[in-house]
Design a protein around this motif. Sequence first.
Motif, PDB file in Angstrom:
ATOM      1  N   HIS A 178      -3.620  -6.571   6.504  1.00 51.07           N
ATOM      2  CA  HIS A 178      -4.941  -6.797   7.113  1.00 51.07           C
ATOM      3  C   HIS A 178      -6.017  -5.882   6.542  1.00 51.07           C
ATOM      4  N   LEU A 179      -5.667  -5.033   5.601  1.00 54.10           N
ATOM      5  CA  LEU A 179      -6.599  -4.018   5.104  1.00 54.10           C
ATOM      6  C   LEU A 179      -6.847  -4.196   3.612  1.00 54.10           C
ATOM      7  N   ARG A 180      -8.117  -4.106   3.216  1.00 53.01           N
ATOM      8  CA  ARG A 180      -8.487  -4.254   1.807  1.00 53.01           C
ATOM      9  C   ARG A 180      -8.427  -2.906   1.106  1.00 53.01           C
ATOM     10  N   CYS A 181      -7.727  -2.869  -0.014  1.00 52.16           N
ATOM     11  CA  CYS A 181      -7.645  -1.675  -0.862  1.00 52.16           C
ATOM     12  C   CYS A 181      -8.951  -1.526  -1.649  1.00 52.16           C
ATOM     13  N   ARG A 185      -7.925  -5.796  -3.501  1.00 50.94           N
ATOM     14  CA  ARG A 185      -6.816  -6.596  -3.009  1.00 50.94           C
ATOM     15  C   ARG A 185      -6.372  -6.098  -1.633  1.00 50.94           C
ATOM     16  N   PHE A 186      -5.690  -6.951  -0.910  1.00 55.20           N
ATOM     17  CA  PHE A 186      -5.219  -6.589   0.419  1.00 55.20           C
ATOM     18  C   PHE A 186      -3.764  -6.105   0.357  1.00 55.20           C
ATOM     19  N   GLY A 187      -3.419  -5.199   1.284  1.00 54.56           N
ATOM     20  CA  GLY A 187      -2.033  -4.868   1.507  1.00 54.56           C
ATOM     21  C   GLY A 187      -1.443  -3.766   0.658  1.00 54.56           C
ATOM     22  N   ALA A 191      -4.683   1.293   1.156  1.00 52.98           N
ATOM     23  CA  ALA A 191      -5.444   0.641   2.212  1.00 52.98           C
ATOM     24  C   ALA A 191      -5.063   1.129   3.600  1.00 52.98           C
TER      25      ALA A 191
END
Length: 311
Positions: A178-181, A185-187, A191
Motif C-alpha cells: 500500500h506504500l509507494r517507494c 514503485r509500490f511495495g 516504503a
Amino acid sequence: MGEVVLAVDIGGTKTAAALADRHDTLLRTAVAATPAGDGPAAVVATVVALAERLLSDTGLRLSGVGIGAAGVVDARSGTIVSATDTFADWPGTPLAALVRAGLDAHLLPDAPVAVQNDVDAHAAGECLHGAGVGAASALVVAVGTGVGAGIVLADRAVRGAHHVAGEIAHLPIPGAAHLRCPCGRFGHLEAIGSGIGMHRHFRFLGGDPDIADARGIAGAAAAGDPVARRALDESAAAVGRALAGAATLLDPERIVITGGVPNIGEDWWIPMRAAFRAEAIDALQSMPILPGTLGDDAPLRGAAASAWRNP
C-alpha cells in the motif's frame, strides 16, 4: 599534519568534509547545507568551499579526494548514473571531473579523485574501522530517512554490473504493497522500513496526525499507543525480513546496521531481530547483526580510504 586527503560525504540535506591522514583518521571537519536543488555546479562549489576552509592556513595540498555521494554511482568513472529528484540534474554528472577541476590548485600532481555511493562509503568506514573490523565479508545497512546498503568483501565494495549491488531498499517486501517507494514503485522495503516509510505506514493505519516522524511514533509506542506500536513493529519487521533474504543470497560473515531509525533502541531492534530469526534458515540463525559504531564519521572514513587506495 603531514600528507592528507579530502574526504567528502554529499547527502541530500548536508555535505560534510574532512581532512584525513593515512589511517583515515579525521583531522579537521566542516559541514555545509547541500544546495541539492540548485544543480551540480552548486554542489561542487560547496565541496570546493569546504575544502578551502579546511586547508586554510595549513600550507598543504591534497594527496587525493574521496567522495561518497547520494545516488547510483559509476565508481570507475566517478559519474552519477541515476538519482532521486532530490538532486536537480544529478544523473549524468561527471562528479570526479568537476571536483578535480574545482580543486586543481589544491591537488598534488596525480592525486586521485575517487567517487562512490554514500552508503558504500559508509560500509567501507564501518568495515575498516568500526563494527565490521575483522570480518571477511559484511552487509552494512543504513536505516534512516531512506534505506541503503553496501556489500563489502575482503575490504572491497561489491558494486555490481549496473552499480546497484546492495540496493536492499528496493527489495519487494510483504506488508508494503500500500506504500509507494521513492523510486515510484509500490511495495519496496524503503516504503515501509525507512523512517519516512514508518511514518507513512502509521498515517495509513490511522495514526495521530500530530505525530510528525519516526521518533514521535517511537515515543507514542512507548507510551502505549497501539497504532504507533503496530507501525513501529511492522516497519522494523520489514527490515528483518529483508535482511533474512539478503543474508540467504549473500551469506555475509556479519550484518552491521546503522542510521537514525535503529537509534530508537530495543523497541526497534527486538521486532527486527525476531523477524530475521523467523525467516532465516537454520544455517543463518547465528549470524551476528550488530549496530554500527562510527555514526556520522563512517562515510567520511570510508571516503578517505578510497582516496588513499583509489579503488
